[in-house]
Design a protein around this motif. Sequence first.
Motif, PDB file in Angstrom:
ATOM      1  N   LEU A 181      46.518 -20.603  14.502  1.00  0.00           N
ATOM      2  CA  LEU A 181      46.806 -19.205  14.831  1.00  0.00           C
ATOM      3  C   LEU A 181      46.376 -18.261  13.712  1.00  0.00           C
ATOM      4  CD1 LEU A 181      48.234 -17.197  16.804  1.00  0.00           C
ATOM      5  CD2 LEU A 181      50.323 -17.602  15.472  1.00  0.00           C
ATOM      6  N   ALA A 182      46.563 -18.702  12.473  1.00  0.00           N
ATOM      7  CA  ALA A 182      46.316 -17.816  11.330  1.00  0.00           C
ATOM      8  C   ALA A 182      44.905 -17.942  10.772  1.00  0.00           C
ATOM      9  CB  ALA A 182      47.328 -18.120  10.230  1.00  0.00           C
ATOM     10  N   ASP A 230      56.546 -21.339   7.174  1.00  0.00           N
ATOM     11  CA  ASP A 230      56.652 -22.686   7.749  1.00  0.00           C
ATOM     12  C   ASP A 230      56.394 -23.758   6.691  1.00  0.00           C
ATOM     13  OD1 ASP A 230      57.265 -21.646  10.173  1.00  0.00           O
ATOM     14  OD2 ASP A 230      55.288 -21.947  11.076  1.00  0.00           O
ATOM     15  N   SER A 273      54.143 -16.056   8.437  1.00  0.00           N
ATOM     16  CA  SER A 273      54.594 -17.124   9.328  1.00  0.00           C
ATOM     17  C   SER A 273      54.122 -18.483   8.842  1.00  0.00           C
ATOM     18  CB  SER A 273      54.079 -16.859  10.747  1.00  0.00           C
ATOM     19  OG  SER A 273      54.417 -17.923  11.609  1.00  0.00           O
ATOM     20  N   LEU A 274      52.826 -18.576   8.481  1.00  0.00           N
ATOM     21  CA  LEU A 274      52.280 -19.845   7.996  1.00  0.00           C
ATOM     22  C   LEU A 274      52.944 -20.264   6.693  1.00  0.00           C
ATOM     23  CD1 LEU A 274      50.256 -22.173   8.068  1.00  0.00           C
ATOM     24  CD2 LEU A 274      48.576 -20.654   6.986  1.00  0.00           C
ATOM     25  N   THR A 279      50.316 -23.434  13.610  1.00  0.00           N
ATOM     26  CA  THR A 279      50.364 -22.173  12.866  1.00  0.00           C
ATOM     27  C   THR A 279      49.069 -21.931  12.115  1.00  0.00           C
ATOM     28  OG1 THR A 279      52.725 -22.658  12.529  1.00  0.00           O
ATOM     29  CG2 THR A 279      51.816 -20.795  11.346  1.00  0.00           C
ATOM     30  N   THR A 280      48.475 -22.993  11.589  1.00  0.00           N
ATOM     31  CA  THR A 280      47.192 -22.864  10.893  1.00  0.00           C
ATOM     32  C   THR A 280      46.103 -22.381  11.845  1.00  0.00           C
ATOM     33  OG1 THR A 280      47.797 -24.662   9.384  1.00  0.00           O
ATOM     34  CG2 THR A 280      45.468 -24.111   9.547  1.00  0.00           C
ATOM     35  N   THR A 288      50.852 -13.371  10.445  1.00  0.00           N
ATOM     36  CA  THR A 288      50.321 -14.737  10.451  1.00  0.00           C
ATOM     37  C   THR A 288      50.438 -15.377   9.072  1.00  0.00           C
ATOM     38  OG1 THR A 288      48.112 -13.795  10.072  1.00  0.00           O
ATOM     39  CG2 THR A 288      48.716 -14.344  12.336  1.00  0.00           C
ATOM     40  N   LEU A 302      52.776 -27.144  11.699  1.00  0.00           N
ATOM     41  CA  LEU A 302      51.913 -26.458  10.741  1.00  0.00           C
ATOM     42  C   LEU A 302      50.461 -26.398  11.228  1.00  0.00           C
ATOM     43  CD1 LEU A 302      53.330 -27.900   7.385  1.00  0.00           C
ATOM     44  CD2 LEU A 302      53.450 -25.526   8.167  1.00  0.00           C
TER      45      LEU A 302
END
Length: 466
Positions: free
Chosen positions: A93-94, A167, A163-164, A90-91, A160, A87
């Motif tokens: 990235l977003a 997840d 996806s976040l 992903t965080t 994004t 996570l």
Amino acid sequence: MTGASSGRTEPGLQTDCDFLFFILGKHMNQKLEKARKFLLLDLWRVTSKDLETMPPLRRFLYRNLKRVDLAVQRFLKDKMFDRASALTFTTLLALVPILAFLFALTRGFGFDKMAESFIRNNFKGHDSVVNMLLNSINTYLEHAKNGVFLGVGLVFLLYTIISLTSDIEGAFNQIWQRHGRSALRKITDYMSVLFLVPILWVIITGFTIFLSTLASNVPDFMGLNYTAKLLINLLPFFFITLSFIGLYVFMPNTHVKVKYALVPGFLAGAAFVGLQYFYINSQIWVSNYNAIYGSFAALPMFLIWAQISWSICLFGAELTYASQNVDVYNFEYDIKHASRSNHDFVTLLLLSTICKRFQEKGAKPYTATELSHELSLPLRMVNNKLEMLVRFNWLSSSVHEGLDEYFQPACDIKKITVGAVLSEIYNKGEGDLKLDYKKYGPQIEKFHEAVSKFNEVDKDLLLIDF
């Protein structure tokens, strides 16, 4: 003197000091073993009925110790530290696309300067990183005016966000042992949250401004000024706690009762606020090393902050699950180590009890919880056996009012015998193991013959007479 000491010590212990450490170590091992036995066995043999007979303080301690113990066990078993790491990535990235979207919405409400101030206050000591982040957001928004970039940027933004959030939902569903939402529900639910969060943030910010104005303009009459300042200081904690409670209730794809999310949400909020305070102060401390590392010094600090933040969030989710399902795990060790005869007896007892209830006119079918309480059986074991009996078509289940699952016989109860049920339990499974019949043929035939003789006496005994 040496001879006297060696005469009363254990073999290999040459001095009184060695003997003392040996006794202390042995005593400590006994204490640790006793504590391990209590947490593993004795604590989980205390049922809800037992708790009702305890004094209030002891009942409170037992109930909450079980919840924390279960939450810690499942947090480690579910490998939530790994989930927190995923996570965190992903965080990262977003981060820019989501902040750009939020800035675009707050700019429409005229709160873009306040949003910028919020980011600067939470990244004190890293002005260069904040400037770079804000420049990236502004560049993103400027290029969004271009038609081609708008399409690509919008697709990347949606990807994004989904996806976040997907997840996050996946981690929560793993905790609750549930399947994820459908693709359509993901898009509709996630986009609703995306538009709702900025609006709520604007409302909260406006309310904070109102209280700040009130505190500065209202005279300190009967503590009004002090009360307003106290509310302003408590507002961040209140809304962070509310956010955690909302996550724990609405993010899992299952029904979570709000009352079980209140305490975990409060604890997670308190831990997050404490982490935030440490993070801001540590950033100021790390800023002294910017001459060596430059703006790069903020990145590892942010990653550590995100990792710990997600760990706090996921542990709160585990604590919510444990609070709502703690009774399911009673006698967990005993269930795992129960004999085959114990499992078979419980299966027959459950099916017999359900069949007898079915005979009663106007009687309501049993739920798993009712069977667990009436028969004084572990709920987790009852659920496993009922699931097996439904899978083998001895029982059928129906959901009433969207919550409770009721069980009743799936065939004529006057044709359900002990022998037939036991035979199917022994011979039916999810799949058949392919054995070499040529090699093991005689042994297989002897085994089936022994099992048939073992069940011969009960083959015609009806479950309703069991």
